[in-house]
Design a protein around this motif. Structure first.
Motif, mmCIF file in Angstrom:
data_model
loop_
_atom_site.group_PDB
_atom_site.id
_atom_site.type_symbol
_atom_site.label_atom_id
_atom_site.label_comp_id
_atom_site.label_asym_id
_atom_site.label_seq_id
_atom_site.Cartn_x
_atom_site.Cartn_y
_atom_site.Cartn_z
ATOM 1 N N SER A 1 3.226 1.044 13.686
ATOM 2 C CA SER A 1 2.460 0.938 12.775
ATOM 3 C C SER A 1 2.569 2.452 12.264
ATOM 4 C CB SER A 1 1.241 0.716 12.952
ATOM 5 O OG SER A 1 0.302 1.631 13.630
ATOM 6 N N ASP B 1 -5.163 -0.170 16.116
ATOM 7 C CA ASP B 1 -4.633 -0.540 14.784
ATOM 8 C C ASP B 1 -5.106 -2.082 14.130
ATOM 9 O OD1 ASP B 1 -2.919 1.532 13.982
ATOM 10 O OD2 ASP B 1 -1.548 0.767 15.492
ATOM 11 N N ARG C 1 -15.187 6.621 15.728
ATOM 12 C CA ARG C 1 -13.608 6.553 15.595
ATOM 13 C C ARG C 1 -13.207 5.092 16.069
ATOM 14 N NH1 ARG C 1 -13.830 9.935 12.508
ATOM 15 N NH2 ARG C 1 -13.147 12.189 12.939
ATOM 16 N N GLN D 1 -6.260 8.359 9.332
ATOM 17 C CA GLN D 1 -6.186 9.820 9.317
ATOM 18 C C GLN D 1 -7.184 10.594 10.013
ATOM 19 O OE1 GLN D 1 -6.143 11.489 5.137
ATOM 20 N NE2 GLN D 1 -8.383 12.062 5.447
ATOM 21 N N ALA D 2 -8.491 10.129 10.448
ATOM 22 C CA ALA D 2 -9.261 10.631 11.068
ATOM 23 C C ALA D 2 -8.935 10.761 12.455
ATOM 24 C CB ALA D 2 -10.890 9.885 11.080
ATOM 25 N N GLN D 3 -8.302 9.465 13.365
ATOM 26 C CA GLN D 3 -7.930 9.491 14.264
ATOM 27 C C GLN D 3 -6.775 10.848 14.623
ATOM 28 O OE1 GLN D 3 -5.978 5.852 15.018
ATOM 29 N NE2 GLN D 3 -7.839 4.789 15.040
ATOM 30 N N MET E 1 1.822 5.627 -0.873
ATOM 31 C CA MET E 1 1.229 6.705 -0.588
ATOM 32 C C MET E 1 1.335 7.424 -1.537
ATOM 33 S SD MET E 1 4.316 7.054 1.636
ATOM 34 C CE MET E 1 4.387 5.549 1.569
ATOM 35 N N THR F 1 -1.059 12.058 4.746
ATOM 36 C CA THR F 1 -1.233 11.444 3.253
ATOM 37 C C THR F 1 -0.902 10.162 3.264
ATOM 38 O OG1 THR F 1 -0.570 13.721 2.365
ATOM 39 C CG2 THR F 1 -0.428 11.998 1.066
ATOM 40 N N ALA F 2 0.009 9.701 3.964
ATOM 41 C CA ALA F 2 0.388 8.285 3.776
ATOM 42 C C ALA F 2 -0.442 7.092 4.763
ATOM 43 C CB ALA F 2 1.737 7.991 4.287
ATOM 44 N N LEU F 3 -1.652 7.655 5.225
ATOM 45 C CA LEU F 3 -2.077 7.081 6.442
ATOM 46 C C LEU F 3 -3.460 6.524 5.627
ATOM 47 C CD1 LEU F 3 -1.595 9.117 9.517
ATOM 48 C CD2 LEU F 3 -0.495 7.207 8.665
ATOM 49 N N ASP F 4 -4.015 5.487 6.161
ATOM 50 C CA ASP F 4 -5.538 5.000 5.883
ATOM 51 C C ASP F 4 -6.588 6.246 6.379
ATOM 52 O OD1 ASP F 4 -5.082 2.627 4.613
ATOM 53 O OD2 ASP F 4 -4.383 1.545 6.310
ATOM 54 N N VAL F 5 -7.661 5.795 5.937
ATOM 55 C CA VAL F 5 -8.770 6.993 6.380
ATOM 56 C C VAL F 5 -9.098 6.889 7.782
ATOM 57 C CG1 VAL F 5 -9.830 7.828 4.394
ATOM 58 C CG2 VAL F 5 -10.383 5.322 5.272
ATOM 59 N N THR F 6 -9.298 5.759 8.130
ATOM 60 C CA THR F 6 -9.596 5.443 9.783
ATOM 61 C C THR F 6 -8.439 6.035 10.743
ATOM 62 O OG1 THR F 6 -8.794 3.278 10.081
ATOM 63 C CG2 THR F 6 -11.306 3.559 9.414
ATOM 64 N N ALA G 1 -15.173 8.039 8.530
ATOM 65 C CA ALA G 1 -13.722 8.711 8.616
ATOM 66 C C ALA G 1 -13.452 9.616 7.372
ATOM 67 C CB ALA G 1 -12.600 7.339 8.878
ATOM 68 N N ASP H 1 4.997 11.088 5.827
ATOM 69 C CA ASP H 1 5.699 9.580 5.886
ATOM 70 C C ASP H 1 6.701 9.602 6.952
ATOM 71 O OD1 ASP H 1 6.708 7.326 5.169
ATOM 72 O OD2 ASP H 1 7.630 7.934 3.387
ATOM 73 N N PHE I 1 0.867 -1.376 0.015
ATOM 74 C CA PHE I 1 0.092 -0.019 0.099
ATOM 75 C C PHE I 1 0.792 1.324 0.095
ATOM 76 C CE2 PHE I 1 -2.013 3.301 2.358
ATOM 77 C CZ PHE I 1 -3.441 3.450 1.498
ATOM 78 N N GLU J 1 -8.331 -1.228 4.180
ATOM 79 C CA GLU J 1 -7.148 -0.288 4.494
ATOM 80 C C GLU J 1 -5.903 -1.160 4.290
ATOM 81 O OE1 GLU J 1 -7.955 2.171 8.097
ATOM 82 O OE2 GLU J 1 -9.001 0.513 8.522
ATOM 83 N N MET K 1 0.936 4.996 14.336
ATOM 84 C CA MET K 1 1.641 5.275 15.606
ATOM 85 C C MET K 1 2.947 6.117 15.153
ATOM 86 S SD MET K 1 1.353 2.275 18.096
ATOM 87 C CE MET K 1 2.675 1.221 17.595
#
Lengths: 436, 348, 338
Positions: B156, A336, A332, B190-192, A11, B183-188, A315, B98, A9, A107, B159
C-alpha cells in the motif's frame, strides 16, 4: 487479477525538476507566457473569503438513498467468472440542499469519488436511488441522461489531463452549448467570453490552448466548462488537490463566488479536511464505502462522535496549534484500510478501532441520528475521551452488549439510513429519544 | 566550530536555448546533527533542485552548480565523482515523494533495499536480505520476512513509503533528505510516517532536511524553516518564530491561503494573487513584488527595482527575511492576522 | 498463467477460422475462374469444368470451406471428387491431417510445399533476428549513453542510411560485391543442418540474414536509444543513483531492464512478419522460402497454397503474440502477480 481501486485518489503534483536529465522542461518553472501580465491585474481582483454558511431553510435538490456500487472482480481461470465485488459504495444516504454544499471526506478507496461519479451518472448504481429535483435518475437511460447532464456537472481533480490539449479553450468551454443547442451558433462566442470573465480569465484568450495556461488557470477553465450550461448541482472531485498552495485558495474562493452568484449546490469531494471545512457547512465522513458520520461543520470538527472522524482530525497537522507551541492529542491508527472486496463483518472500522468490542464484529452499527443535524454509525459513539463503556445501540437493535440477539428486547423498527434528518433523535447522554 | 552541514551561496543554473534558468540562486543555511530543517516552497521554487545538488545528482548533466556544500568540513562540490558516489546513500541519503514511481517496478522491495546496503558494504546477497528484513521490521512493516519478497505494487502507499525510508536509513546516514515524503499519502498514513521519521531521527541522530509545500508538515517536524520563492530564500528562522511572527509577505500568503482544520470559521481565506514568476526572466527588484499586496507600503520604487538582501528580522536573532518593509511584524498583526486567525489576535 | 495461455489459444483458433473463411469468400468473389488457371491456357470449357470438379471448386463456398476444415482436422484425399478417385486410383494423393490442401499448379500437397520452404524462412528469420536484436540494442544503448556526442550522432545517422536503402539494394550489394567480386565469403546457398552441419548452414545464412538485419536494425537502434533515454528520466533511476550505485549498474540493472521491455513486443511481431515477408531478400539470394512461395502462388492463382500460407503465417503471428505476452509476465511482476 485486477483489483483496481475505482476511487481514483491522486496526489498533488509537484512539478519538480528532472534531476537526471540535462534539460529542465519549461513547465517545471511555471513559465506561463501570460503569467506576469495576469499577475498584475489579479492583485485587485482577489478578495478574501470566510467559510461558507449553512442555510437551514433550503430545500433538498438531491436525495441519495441507500446508494450502492459494486464493481465485479473476475477470476483468472480459463472462463473468467465473477468471484467477488469491490464494494466501493455500500448503502450511502444523504441530502443535498439547494444552493448549499455537502462535503464528502475520507481516505483513498473510501468510495467518495465513486459516490460523486454515481451522482453524475458516470456509472449506473448497483442499488439504491438518486432523486434529483423530484425525479428518480437512478436508472435513467443513456438517452435520458443528456438533459440531466445540463443539470449536474462535474469538476475534475487534474487540470492537466481533463482538458483536451488539441482543443482551444473556446471550443472546450463552448462545446456543451453546441451539443445541447442551448444558444444559436453566433451567440456561443460571446457566452464563452462571458464565462471566461466570470472565472477570472482574460476573455480574449478563448483562442489559446490548455498548455498555454498554468495549473490554476486550467482549473478555472474546467470550472468555466462546468458552468456553461448553468447546472443546478456541481460535483467537485478534489478540485484543488493538484494545485499549488497559493493557487488553491484562489480556486476555492472562485468556487464560493460561483456558488453565491448562481445558487449552485455543491457535492464537494476531497481528502483535505481543512478545505472541506472551509467550503462545506455540512460534512459526511466515509470509510470503506459507508458514511460513518455526517453532521454540520461545528459538530463534526469540534465534537466528532465517531472514533474514525476523531482519528482523522487528530492526524491533520495543525499549523496554528504548532505555531503557539501547543499540540493536540494524537490518535494513531494502525495498519491500512482493509480490502473493499472482503470488508470486515459488523462495523467496517473495527479492525483499526481503539474502541472495538465483541458487538462491533457481530452487528453493523446503524447511522443513528444523535443530534439536530448529527448522525453517527458507532456502537460506542461519544465525544473524544467520553465514549460510553456499553454499546448505546444495543437496546435499539434488540441485542445484548456483546451483540447476541436478545429475545426479550423490542428493536426499534428502522434505525438509520434515511437520507435526511428528523425532528427527534436519540440522545446519547440520556439514552432516550429527544427533540429540539 | 563550523556546522555539521553548511550550505553557502548554492546556485544551480540550467542553460537552455532560451537562456539560463536559475532554479536555485544563492541559497545558504546551516544544519546540525539531530536537527530538522524544513524547506517550504511551491512548484518550481527550487527546493527539490537544491536538495538534489547536495546529493550531487546534477553531476554529469548540463546543470551548473556553484557555491559550497560543506558536510563536516568537506566541500561536496569539490570532491571527485567517485568520492561523491561513495557518500551517496551512505552519508547522505534521500527519500522521495511517490514511492510507487520512485521504486523499480521489476525488482522486489527486499532486492532494492538490500542493494542500497550492498553498494556500501561487502556482504553476500543473503546478508543484505537479512538486513533488509531487519530494516522493514524497524519501520513497522508487519511480517517483514514475508513482505521482503513482495514487489512495490503489492504494497500500500503507506507501506511503500515505509520501505523507502528503510532503504534511505539502511546505512545509518548522517544526513537524510526527505523530498515531500508524505505528499501522496492520506492524512492518517501521513501522521504515521511523520511519527516514524521523528522516532528514527532520534534513534540515528541524523540531520534531516524535509522538503514540502505543506506548512503543517513543517510545523510538526522542523526545528528551523527556510521559505523559498523563485529560487531564493525569502525567510529563514526557527519554526516557532516563522509561524508566529513571519515577516515576509510571501510567508503570510502561504499561511493565509490554507484553511485551518480547527480555527475560527470566520477566518478569511486570502489567496496569493497571480502565478509564480518565470525563472528565465524573473521580475526585477523583489521577485515577489508583482503578487505582493504590501508593496505600496514601501516608499518609492524600491520593491520594483531593488532586490532586498536577506537581513535579520525585527524581533529575534537568527530570523532572516528578504523584504523592504520596515515594520513587518506590525503590519502582520494589524492587517494579516485579523483576517486569517481572528481567534489568535485576542490571545496575543 | 496456464489458464491465460489456454484462453488465448482458444481465441487464436477462432481468429484463424474467421481468417480462413474470409480468404475463401474473397477468393471466390473475384472474377477469375480458378479452374482456368489450374488447367492451363489451352483448356476447353469442358476441361475447365472437369478441373473445377476434380478440385472441388464447383461446390458452394461454404461447403468447400468445411471440406477444408475437415482436411485440417482429419486429413483428405485428392482429387476431391470420389468418382475421379475411383476412376484413377494410381493418381490419388494422400494428404494426412493437418491437410492444408493440394496445389494443382505444383502438383503436390500444400503441406509438402511448406515443409520445403519453412526451414529456409525460419533459418533466415532466426539469423536476422539474432543479428538485428544484438546489434540494435548494443548500438542503441551506446548512442543513448553517449547522447549528444559524435558517437551518438554517427550511430543515428548510419542507421538512418541503412533504413533508407531498399532491401534489394543492400542484398544485391552484399551478393555482387562482398561475395562475388571481393570473395570475402562464398556465395550463399542454403544448406540444411542435416546435410552440411551447422557451419555450412550458418555460412549460407550470413549475407541474406545480414541484409534483413541491417534493415531492421536501424529501427531498433533508434527505439532502444529512445527507450533507454526515456527510462533514464524515471524516478526510480534517480532513486538508484541516490543509493550510490555505479553508473554502469544503474544502466544495466535499472534502466535497460525497463527500457527493453517494449522491444519484446516488437521483436515478436517483426519475427512473425518476417517468416513470410522476406520476399525481396529471398528473391535476391534465390532462397525458396515462404515469401517466394507466396509470391508464386499469387501469380498462378494457386488458391490452396495461398490459403495454406495465410493460415500458417496467421498462426505465427498469433503464437508470437502469446509468447510475447507470456514473456511480459516473466519480465514485469506487475503483470504476473496482480
Amino acid at each position: 487479477m485486477s483489483n483496481q481501486r475505482p476511487d481514483g485518489f491522486g496526489m498533488p503534483n509537484d512539478n519538480q525538476l528532472p534531476v537526471t536529465g540535462g534539460m529542465p522542461n519549461e513547465d517545471a518553472f511555471g513559465i506561463g507566457e501570460n503569467a506576469e501580465d495576469d499577475a498584475a491585474s489579479f492583485v485587485e481582483a482577489e478578495r478574501a473569503h470566510a467559510a461558507s454558511v449553512f442555510r437551514p431553510d433550503a430545500e433538498t435538490i438531491l436525495e441519495v438513498r441507500d446508494l450502492r456500487m459494486y464493481f465485479p472482480v473476475k477470476s483468472a481461470g480459463i472462463v473468467r467468472r465473477t468471484i467477488g465485488h469491490v464494494q466501493a459504495v455500500d448503502g450511502v444516504s444523504f441530502q443535498l440542499p439547494a444552493g448549499g454544499s455537502l462535503g464528502l471526506v475520507g481516505e483513498s478507496g473510501c468510495g467518495k469519488s465513486t459516490t460523486g461519479r454515481l451522482i453524475t451518472r458516470l456509472y449506473e448504481p448497483t442499488g439504491g436511488s438518486i432523486v434529483f429535483d423530484g425525479k428518480d435518475i437512478t436508472k435513467t437511460s443513456a438517452r435520458g441522461l443528456k438533459p440531466l447532464r445540463r443539470e449536474i456537472q462535474m469538476i475534475f481533480q487534474d487540470p492537466y489531463t481533463s482538458l483536451n490539449p488539441r482543443h482551444t479553450v473556446g471550443s472546450i468551454v463552448g462545446a456543451p452549448l453546441a451539443i445541447h443547442h442551448v444558444v444559436p451558433k453566433n451567440k456561443i462566442l460571446p457566452r464563452v467570453q462571458e464565462l471566461l470573465e466570470i472565472v477570472g480569465l482574460n476573455p480574449e484568450h478563448y483562442n489559446r490552448y490548455p498548455h498555454e495556461f498554468s495549473g490554476g488557470q486550467r482549473q478555472r477553465i474546467g470550472i468555466a466548462r462546468a458552468l456553461t450550461l448553468q447546472p443546478k448541482v456541481l460535483v467537485a472531485d478534489e478540485p484543488v488537490s493538484a494545485l499549488d498552495v497559493s493557487i488553491q485558495a484562489q480556486v476555492i474562493n472562485l468556487l464560493q463566488d460561483v456558488q453565491n452568484e448562481f445558487g449552485i449546490s455543491f457535492l464537494f469531494v476531497a481528502h483535505d479536511l481543512a478545505v472541506v471545512r472551509h467550503f462545506c457547512p455540512e460534512v459526511a465522513v466515509m470509510y470503506l464505502g459507508k458514511i460513518v458520520e455526517i453532521a454540520d461543520r461545528e459538530t463534526l470538527y469540534n465534537r466528532p462522535n465517531h472514533p474514525y472522524t476523531q482519528a482523522l482530525l487528530s492526524a491533520v497537522p495543525d499549523i496554528k496549534q504548532a505555531s503557539v507551541g501547543g499540540r493536540r492529542e494524537r490518535i494513531r491508527l494502525q495498519g491500512d484500510v482493509p480490502s473493499p472486496i472482503n470488508p470486515p463483518s459488523g462495523c467496517r472500522f473495527r479492525t483499526r478501532c481503539p474502541l472495538a468490542q465483541e458487538i462491533c464484529a457481530r452487528v453493523e452499527p446503524p447511522l443513528l441520528q444523535v443530534g439536530k443535524r448529527h448522525k453517527v454509525a458507532c456502537h460506542f459513539a461519544g465525544e473524544l475521551g467520553h465514549h460510553p463503556d456499553r454499546p448505546v445501540t444495543a437496546s435499539l437493535l434488540g441485542v445484548d452488549d456483546s451483540g447476541t440477539p436478545n429475545p426479550g428486547a423490542t428493536p426499534s423498527a428502522e434505525v438509520g439510513n434515511e437520507p435526511g434528518f428528523s425532528d427527534t433523535w436519540f440522545d446519547l447522554e440520556r439514552k432516550t429519544m429527544a427533540s429540539a | 566550530m563550523s556546522s555539521f552541514l553548511s550550505v553557502r551561496d548554492l546556485k544551480v543554473h540550467f542553460p537552455t536555448v532560451d537562456g539560463i534558468v536559475k532554479a536555485t540562486d544563492g541559497l545558504s543555511f546551516d544544519l546540525e546533527r539531530g536537527e530538522t530543517l524544513g524547506i517550504v516552497g511551491e512548484s518550481g521554487s527550487g527546493k527539490s533542485v537544491s536538495s538534489s545538488a547536495i546529493l550531487g545528482l546534477h553531476r554529469k548533466t548540463s546543470a551548473v552548480v556553484s557555491g559550497e556544500i560543506l558536510l563536516e568540513g568537506t566541500d561536496l562540490l569539490k570532491i571527485s565523482d567517485e568520492d561523491m558516489r561513495r557518500r551517496r546513500g551512505k552519508e547522505v541519503a534521500m527519500i522521495f515523494q511517490d514511492p510507487l514511481s520512485a521504486m523499480h517496478p521489476y525488482y522486489t522491495v527486499g532486492n532494492q533495499i538490500g542493494e542500497a546496503y550492498r553498494v556500501h558494504h561487502d556482504v553476500s546477497k543473503k546478508a543484505a536480505r537479512a538486513r533488509a528484513v531487519e530494516m522493514l521490521d524497524r519501520v513497522g512493516i508487519p511480517q517483514p520476512d514475508r513482505r521482503v519478497d513482495d514487489y512495490p505494487h503489492q504494497f500500500s502507499g503507506g507501506m511503500r513509503q515505509r520501505a523507502m525510508i528503510a532503504m534511505g536509513l539502511i546505512n545509518n546516514p548522517s544526513l537524510l533528505i526527505a523530498d515531500e515524503p508524505t505528499t501522496a499519502l492520506d492524512v492518517t498514513v501521513q501522521a504515521q510516517i511523520l511519527d516514524l521519521l521523528q522516532d528514527l531521527q532520534r534513534e540515528f541522530e541524523s540531520a534531516v532536511i524535509i522538503i514540502t509545500h505543506d506548512l503543517g508538515v513543517v510545523a510538526e517536524m522542523a526545528d528551523d524553516v527556510l521559505v523559498m520563492y523563485a529560487g531564493r530564500c525569502v525567510e529563514y528562522g526557527t519554526t516557532k518564530e516563522i509561524l508566529t511572527h513571519p515577516e515576509m509577505p510571501y510567508t503570510w500568503g502561504l499561511l493565509s491561503s490554507v484553511p485551518d482544520v480547527l480555527g475560527d470559521t470566520s477566518a478569511q481565506l486570502v489567496p496569493i494573487p497571480g502565478n509564480p514568476p518565470s525563472l528565465l526572466s524573473p521580475p526585477p527588484g523583489c521577485m515577489f513584488h508583482p503578487r505582493c499586496a504590501h508593496r505600496d507600503k514601501v516608499p518609492g520604487d524600491l520593491c520594483r527595482t531593488v532586490l532586498p538582501d536577506l537581513v535579520p528580522g525585527t524581533r529575534t536573532e537568527g530570523h532572516l527575511k528578504r523584504c523592504h518593509l520596515t515594520d513587518p511584524d506590525a503590519v502582520y498583526e494589524r492587517e494579516v492576522l485579523p483576517e486569517i486567525a481572528p481567534d489568535l489576535v485576542e490571545e496575543r | 498463467m496456464f489458464a491465460y495461455v489456454i484462453r488465448r489459444l482458444f481465441i487464436g483458433a477462432i481468429l484463424l477460422l474467421v481468417m480462413s473463411l474470409v480468404t475463401f469468400v474473397l477468393f471466390f468473389a473475384s472474377p477469375v475462374d480458378p479452374g482456368r488457371y489450374a488447367c492451363g491456357k489451352n483448356c476447353s470449357p469442358a476441361q475447365i469444368k472437369q478441373t473445377n470438379k476434380a478440385l472441388g471448386y464447383d461446390k458452394p463456398v461454404i461447403e468447400q470451406w468445411t471440406d477444408f476444415l475437415r482436411g485440417v482436422v482429419v486429413g483428405r484425399e485428392y482429387p476431391d471428387d470420389p468418382e475421379l478417385r475411383a476412376a484413377a486410383p494410381q493418381l490419388v494423393t494422400e494428404c494426412p491431417a493437418p491437410c492444408l490442401g493440394y496445389s494443382v499448379v505444383n502438383t503436390s500437397t500444400v503441406n509438402a510445399e511448406i515443409k520445403e520452404a519453412f526451414p529456409i524462412s525460419l533459418s533466415l528469420a532466426l539469423a536476422a533476428l539474432l543479428m538485428w536484436v544484438s546489434g540494435g540494442v548494443l548500438f542503441g544503448v551506446i548512442a543513448a549513453v553517449r547522447k549528444g556526442t559524435i558517437i551518438d550522432r554517427g550511430i543515428v545517422a548510419l542507421s538512418l542510411v541503412f533504413y533508407a536503402f531498399p532491401a534489394f539494394f543492400i542484398g544485391i550489394f552484399l551478393l555482387k560485391f562482398v561475395a562475388i567480386k571481393w570473395e570475402l565469403v562464398p556465395p550463399p546457398t542454403y544448406t540444411p543442418i542435416a546435410e552440411g552441419g551447422i557451419g555450412l548452414w550458418l555460412q549460407g545464412l550470413l549475407l541474406p540474414g545480414l541484409t534483413l538485419a541491417l534493415l531492421y536494425m536501424a529501427g531498433y537502434v533508434r527505439m532502444t536509444r529512445a527507450f533507454v533515454l526515456e527510462s533514464m528520466t524515471e524516478d526510480y533511476i534517480r532513486t538508484a543513483r541516490a543509493k550510490g550505485l555505479k553508473s554502469r549498474r544503474v544502466l544495466v540493472k535499472h534502466s535497460m531492464r525497463a527500457a527493453l521491455t517494449p522491444l519484446v513486443t516488437l521483436v515478436g511481431l517483426d519475427f512473425a512478419g518476417l517468416m513470410g515477408g522476406a520476399i525481396i531478400t529471398e528473391t535476391v539470394f534465390n532462397y525458396n522460402g515462404l515469401g517466394k512461395l507466396a509470391v508464386e502462388a499469387n501469380q498462378t492463382y494457386d488458391l490452396p497454397t495461398i490459403i495454406g500460407l495465410v493460415l500458417l503465417l496467421g498462426t505465427f503471428v498469433i503464437i508470437a503474440n502469446i509468447i510475447v505476452d507470456v514473456l511480459y509476465a516473466v519480465i514485469d511482476p506487475r503483470v504476473r502477480v496482480g
